[in-house]
Enzyme design. Structure first.
Site, PDB file in Angstrom:
ATOM      1  N   GLU A  46       0.834  -1.200   0.000  1.00 24.10           N
ATOM      2  CA  GLU A  46       0.000   0.000   0.000  1.00 24.10           C
ATOM      3  C   GLU A  46       0.872   1.255   0.000  1.00 24.10           C
ATOM      4  O   GLU A  46       1.838   1.366   0.761  1.00 24.10           O
ATOM      5  CB  GLU A  46      -0.877  -0.050   1.258  1.00 24.10           C
ATOM      6  CG  GLU A  46      -1.840   1.084   1.446  1.00 24.10           C
ATOM      7  CD  GLU A  46      -2.673   0.905   2.713  1.00 24.10           C
ATOM      8  OE1 GLU A  46      -3.631   1.679   2.897  1.00 24.10           O
ATOM      9  OE2 GLU A  46      -2.360  -0.003   3.531  1.00 24.10           O
ATOM     10  N   LYS A 115      -9.319   2.350  -2.070  1.00 23.60           N
ATOM     11  CA  LYS A 115      -9.564   1.762  -0.753  1.00 23.60           C
ATOM     12  C   LYS A 115     -10.947   2.181  -0.278  1.00 23.60           C
ATOM     13  O   LYS A 115     -11.293   3.356  -0.292  1.00 23.60           O
ATOM     14  CB  LYS A 115      -8.488   2.220   0.225  1.00 23.60           C
ATOM     15  CG  LYS A 115      -8.496   1.484   1.563  1.00 23.60           C
ATOM     16  CD  LYS A 115      -7.260   1.871   2.376  1.00 23.60           C
ATOM     17  CE  LYS A 115      -7.168   1.080   3.675  1.00 23.60           C
ATOM     18  NZ  LYS A 115      -5.933   1.379   4.418  1.00 23.60           N
ATOM     19  N   CYS A 170      -5.517  -3.234   2.127  1.00 25.15           N
ATOM     20  CA  CYS A 170      -5.310  -3.361   3.574  1.00 25.15           C
ATOM     21  C   CYS A 170      -6.590  -3.527   4.378  1.00 25.15           C
ATOM     22  O   CYS A 170      -7.172  -4.599   4.418  1.00 25.15           O
ATOM     23  CB  CYS A 170      -4.499  -2.167   4.073  1.00 25.15           C
ATOM     24  SG  CYS A 170      -3.774  -2.460   5.722  1.00 25.15           S
TER      25      CYS A 170
END
Length: 636
Positions: A46, A115, A170
């Site tokens: 990330e 995300k 994540c």
């Protein structure tokens, strides 16, 4: 990618926080190394172009501008390589900043996955700089090119249409409803995760379970690339804990705090086969996610993952012993229920001194202990005939005595000879009639004793014999309850060994160990100089090979050529290629020709993921043709 194996990599570069061009060079270098190793899908952490720990530097124009240039350079490095690369970066769109990962292929940026769930608790404060990604993907213009932007973008390989990849970032996988769920329901078989998960005590164990669990839930491959050394240690430390999982199994795991690149091969065809069989894995009724083609060079993937030669048996000793106790309990519980339900007063077990009948007797003793019945109500019947050796006879008798069963001896030689006379068969003709007459006489004796004693005949045949049809129809093929019906021969051996190692009676332990050392045989032909003349594995092949073939054929639906390929790896140095191929051909011929025996099996408990009961796991027409399976082998 022959046989569906796709090599993948999770890479943690050693970055410098906010040093975009240093990081760009490191990413390109590591990417080239992964390409040289044959990786087709390469995943970086990330925000790794800038570093995850930039904090408020993410709001600086110069950092964002240089990041845009750097991702174009990285994309250009993918030209002509046939790889799909995912790299994390901050991305500004319409004046708002997003945590994104770019999908790069053949010199182009295919899309930016955003995300969805931004952590804003404890040590995380992403919502200070970033916005959650949009609900749906849309097209944006990036450096004069139209590019897809948003969550759950699907990437499909042009040379392997069944390979569909999707990304999440994540925290997405830590959320109650990860974006990868919808991606998988619309066809993604590999999920990648560009992550920056810091290390705290015990977090690695939770992370490992989370990734393996998500791979299992989605019946997917999962590539998790985590930030590592190089990130700022102002408040946290990152360990580069990279993981590659497949349907609940961790294929490869990086050693933490080393920035280790890990590789493995994800078996796409295995995943698709699992989804096909699993009726609770339901594809989305409406396909709404965008799908983008990427170029992937076709070729044969070199396999580095390991295949155990005993897939039915855990390799870890502690896990194996736990499994053995569990299996014995399942077998005994099944028999206990049937004995109580039928109000059977006694159990009748034919004992030969071989592995299968030994296991059946041990299980019966355990079941009687559970019921609270005295073991003397177990009638252990030895039926010596033409092929019985003194070794197996003595072992059978001593074992029955040590377990507290009632031993009954019924010699069947005279009855079989009378039968030969009745049907006009010469006793000198040692053909299949000679052999099967003995097996059927044994079964008749057991059934009649059970009737006389108000008892139940306990079957001894195992899963491997059922697969090969290595049983006499309406002979040892039949019983009133088959306790070993889903236990393969390789596992039978471990179960008997486990019992031997854990029993306190040294004399019983010795006899069990001698049973384990005795060649597998039906003992239907006369001994040669007192020794067993008829060895099963000389006739049908090694059971460890057949169990391996059976596992991958039934459990995962592998084609014969694929089983041959992985068997060569699993049995390297033990069997040559010609031997493996010979017995693989034998396995398929016998498996297809002997279904009629499996179609009328007696009841028996399922103990593992592979079983052949016609009422449950395996329903196959008895007249199915083996031609296309044999053709696959002929084309090797």
């Amino acid at each position: 990618m022959k046989h569906g194996f796709v090599k993948v990599a999770a890479v943690t570069p050693n970055i410098r926080v906010a040093d975009v061009w240093y990081n760009c060079d490191e990413i390109c270098t590591q990417m080239k190394e992964a390409e040289e190793e044959g990786a087709k899908i390469i995943v970086f952490p990330e925000l790794c172009i800038t570093g995850y720990t930039c904090g408020d530097l993410f709001t600086q124009n110069v950092l964002l501008r240089e990041t845009r240039k750097a991702v174009l350079k990285i994309a250009e490095e993918t030209r002509g390589t046939g790889t799909l690369v995912f790299v994390g970066m901050p991305l500004e769109v319409d004046g708002e900043l997003y945590n994104a990962c770019a999908a790069l292929n053949n010199g182009k940026i295919l899309g930016f996955t955003t995300k969805t769930f931004l952590p804003n608790y404890a040590e995380f404060y992403e919502m200070r700089q970033f916005r959650p990604g949009p609900d749906k993907a849309r097209t944006i213009v990036f450096e004069d090119e139209e590019v897809m932007f948003g969550p759950q973008i699907l990437y499909q390989a042009d040379s392997m249409p069944e390979l569909i990849v999707s990304a999440e970032i994540c925290e997405d996988v830590w959320s109650p409803i990860p974006p990868s769920i919808q991606s998988a329901r619309e066809g993604a078989v590999i999920i990648v995760n560009c992550s920056a998960s810091d290390e705290t005590v015990g977090k690695d164990s939770y992370r490992r379970k989370l990734i393996s669990g998500q791979a299992a839930r989605l019946i997917a491959g999962y590539i998790y690339a985590n930030a590592g050394e190089g990130e700022s240690t102002t408040d946290v430390v990152f360990g580069g804990h990279n993981l590659i999982a497949e349907n609940g199994t961790i294929l490869k795991e990086a050693k933490r705090f080393t920035n280790e690149t890990i590789y493995s091969e994800i078996d796409i065809h295995r995943l698709i086969s699992e989804r096909r069989k699993n009726t609770t894995f339901q594809n989305a009724k409406e396909r709404v996610l965008p799908k983008i083609l990427f170029k992937m060079n076709a070729g044969r993937t070199m396999i580095t993952r390991k295949f155990s030669p005993t897939p039915f048996v855990p390799q870890d000793k502690e896990e194996r012993e736990k499994r053995c106790e569990e299996i014995l309990t399942i077998q005994a519980m099944g028999l206990k229920k049937r004995m109580v339900h039928t109000n059977s007063k006694k159990a009748v077990v034919g004992i030969s001194g071989g592995l299968d009948s030994t296991l059946a007797l041990l299980v019966t003793a355990k079941a009687f202990d559970m019921i609270g019945k005295k073991r003397s109500d177990i009638i252990a019947v030895t039926m010596p005939c033409f092929g019985t050796t003194d070794r197996t006879y003595q072992n059978a008798c001593l074992m029955a005595k040590k377990l507290g069963a009632t031993l009954m001896e019924v010699p069947i030689g005279d009855a079989v000879m009378q039968h030969f006379h009745d049907i006009n068969h010469s006793e000198e003709d040692r053909d299949v009639t000679y052999e099967n007459a003995q097996a059927r006489e044994r079964t008749q004796v057991l059934m009649d004793i059970a009737n006389k004693e108000w008892g139940m005949v306990i079957g001894t045949g195992d899963l491997s014999e059922l697969a090969l049809g290595w049983a006499t129809y309406n002979g040892d093929h039949m019983s009133m309850y088959g306790v070993n019906a889903s236990v393969p021969k390789t596992l039978v051996r471990y179960l008997v060994a486990y019992y031997a190692n854990n029993c306190e009676d040294k004399e019983l332990q010795e006899v069990l160990n001698d049973v384990l050392a005795t060649p597998v045989s039906p003992e239907l032909l006369p001994p040669e100089e007192g020794e067993i003349a008829q060895k099963t594995e000389d006739l049908v092949g090694p059971y460890e090979l057949h169990d391996f073939f059976l596992y991958y054929m039934i459990r995962f639906g592998y084609e014969p050529s694929k089983i041959y390929r992985i068997a060569r790896m699993a049995f390297w140095g033990e069997y040559d290629d010609e031997t493996i191929l010979k017995w693989l051909q034998t396995f398929y011929r016998r498996f297809f020709s002997q279904q009629f025996k499996r179609s009328c099996l007696p009841d028996g408990p399922k103990i593992g993921s592979v079983a052949l009961s016609p009422r449950g796991d395996w329903r196959m027409p008895s007249d199915a043709c083996v031609a296309v399976w044999m053709k696959d082998l002929e084309e090797l």
